[in-house]
Design a protein around this motif. Structure first.
Motif, mmCIF file in Angstrom:
data_model
loop_
_atom_site.group_PDB
_atom_site.id
_atom_site.type_symbol
_atom_site.label_atom_id
_atom_site.label_comp_id
_atom_site.label_asym_id
_atom_site.label_seq_id
_atom_site.Cartn_x
_atom_site.Cartn_y
_atom_site.Cartn_z
ATOM 1 N N PHE A 247 -3.644 2.264 -3.116
ATOM 2 C CA PHE A 247 -3.225 3.642 -2.879
ATOM 3 C C PHE A 247 -4.242 4.349 -1.980
ATOM 4 N N PHE A 248 -3.733 5.044 -0.966
ATOM 5 C CA PHE A 248 -4.586 5.853 -0.083
ATOM 6 C C PHE A 248 -4.308 7.322 -0.380
ATOM 7 N N THR B 236 0.848 -1.192 0.000
ATOM 8 C CA THR B 236 0.000 0.000 0.000
ATOM 9 C C THR B 236 0.883 1.241 0.000
ATOM 10 N N PHE B 237 0.377 2.299 -0.638
ATOM 11 C CA PHE B 237 1.112 3.560 -0.737
ATOM 12 C C PHE B 237 0.193 4.724 -0.373
ATOM 13 N N PHE C 210 1.833 -3.873 3.880
ATOM 14 C CA PHE C 210 3.047 -3.066 3.859
ATOM 15 C C PHE C 210 2.677 -1.641 3.473
ATOM 16 N N MET C 211 3.258 -0.658 4.144
ATOM 17 C CA MET C 211 2.930 0.743 3.900
ATOM 18 C C MET C 211 4.174 1.563 3.581
ATOM 19 N N ALA C 212 4.108 2.324 2.491
ATOM 20 C CA ALA C 212 5.134 3.301 2.144
ATOM 21 C C ALA C 212 4.432 4.536 1.595
ATOM 22 N N HIS C 213 5.198 5.582 1.348
ATOM 23 C CA HIS C 213 4.632 6.828 0.819
ATOM 24 C C HIS C 213 5.107 7.084 -0.605
ATOM 25 N N MET C 214 4.403 7.960 -1.284
ATOM 26 C CA MET C 214 4.755 8.303 -2.657
ATOM 27 C C MET C 214 5.731 9.483 -2.688
ATOM 28 N N GLY D 4 9.402 2.548 7.038
ATOM 29 C CA GLY D 4 10.409 3.392 7.654
ATOM 30 C C GLY D 4 10.811 4.565 6.792
ATOM 31 N N ASP D 5 10.056 4.818 5.714
ATOM 32 C CA ASP D 5 10.447 5.893 4.795
ATOM 33 C C ASP D 5 10.237 7.292 5.364
#
Length: 259
Positions: free
Chosen positions: A60-61, A35-36, A214-218, A187-188
């Motif tokens: 995507f959120f 997920t982003f 899993f979560m990260a950002h754009m 951890g981004d």
């Protein structure tokens, strides 16, 4: 409460078939849900390219956040980007329109919040449950204007911070909250000096298990060494080598269509 469009069932079938083909035709060891969340959008194109290259669908959120272009991630200029992701079969949820942080619960189902963007940016406000619901739904309204497609009935609170009142408000207006697994924190948002990309990648490959979100950002403004360029592709290839498959949250047991 949770209803998905017909295409969701078709997509779920196709994703299941594709997943079964991973690891040389063997059954998946487990499924990871990438997920982003929107952010500075500095990595938006790279993320799309890597996902397409490896035939991975993600979730995507979306919030209307300030981007490195000087605009906002739900401005009309971003319509082509989001339309392309829709056509590729990804899933989409609300991240609250103005990236609204929860501060504390109040009596009567009300809550204290602090928007990060928009006309009330940085101002602490007291909202009713209906106001909070409306904020979640604002993303759906804009996304439909941009793409002709509604969001999936899921949302993610900024910072992952939820409460009894925010969860009750979102449930009442038809949205289920999707957080992430402890091992799924990319951890981004951390300092790249204190948490280098290799350390974060090694931890994810070591600790992720089947069923984890899993979560990260754009794109993160504060991180000196961006996470995605160094980590996203090796994360995907490393997890595939371990026998994992990928799917959107439409196929997650907590959010998928109930028969």
């Amino acid at each position: 409460m949770r209803s998905w469009a017909v295409y969701g069932g078709v997509a779920a079938f196709l994703l299941g078939a594709a997943a079964a083909a991973t690891a040389g035709g063997n059954a998946c060891k487990g499924t990871i849900y990438l997920t982003f969340d929107t952010g500075s959008q500095s990595q938006a194109d790279l993320i799309a390219e890597v996902l397409n290259k490896h035939h991975v669908k993600a979730t995507f959120f979306l919030a209307s956040e300030k981007t490195v272009r000087g605009d906002y991630s739900l401005d009309p200029a971003w319509a082509p980007y989001w339309k392309a992701r829709v056509e590729e079969g990804h899933a989409f949820g609300s991240h609250t329109f103005d990236h609204v942080y929860w501060v504390k619960d109040l009596s009567g189902g009300r809550m204290r919040v602090k928007p990060q963007f928009g006309a009330q940016a940085g101002k602490v406000q007291d909202w009713s449950a209906q106001q909070y619901c409306d904020e979640i739904r604002r993303v759906d309204t804009r996304f439909t204007e941009l793409t002709g497609r509604h969001l999936d009935p899921i949302w993610r609170a900024p910072g992952g911070k939820t409460s009894a009142n925010t969860l009750a408000a979102s449930k009442a207006c038809g949205y289920a909250h999707a957080g992430w697994a402890p091992a799924g924190f990319s951890g981004d948002e951390t300092s790249s000096d204190a948490f280098p990309n290799k350390v974060l990648l090694d931890k994810a490959l070591r600790d992720l298990r089947g069923g984890d979100i899993f979560m990260a950002h754009m794109g993160i403004w504060s991180r000196k060494d961006p996470w995605a360029p160094a980590s996203l592709e090796p994360l995907i290839t490393g997890l595939k080598q371990k026998g994992f498959c990928f799917a959107t949250l439409r196929d997650h047991p907590d959010f998928k269509t109930k028969p």
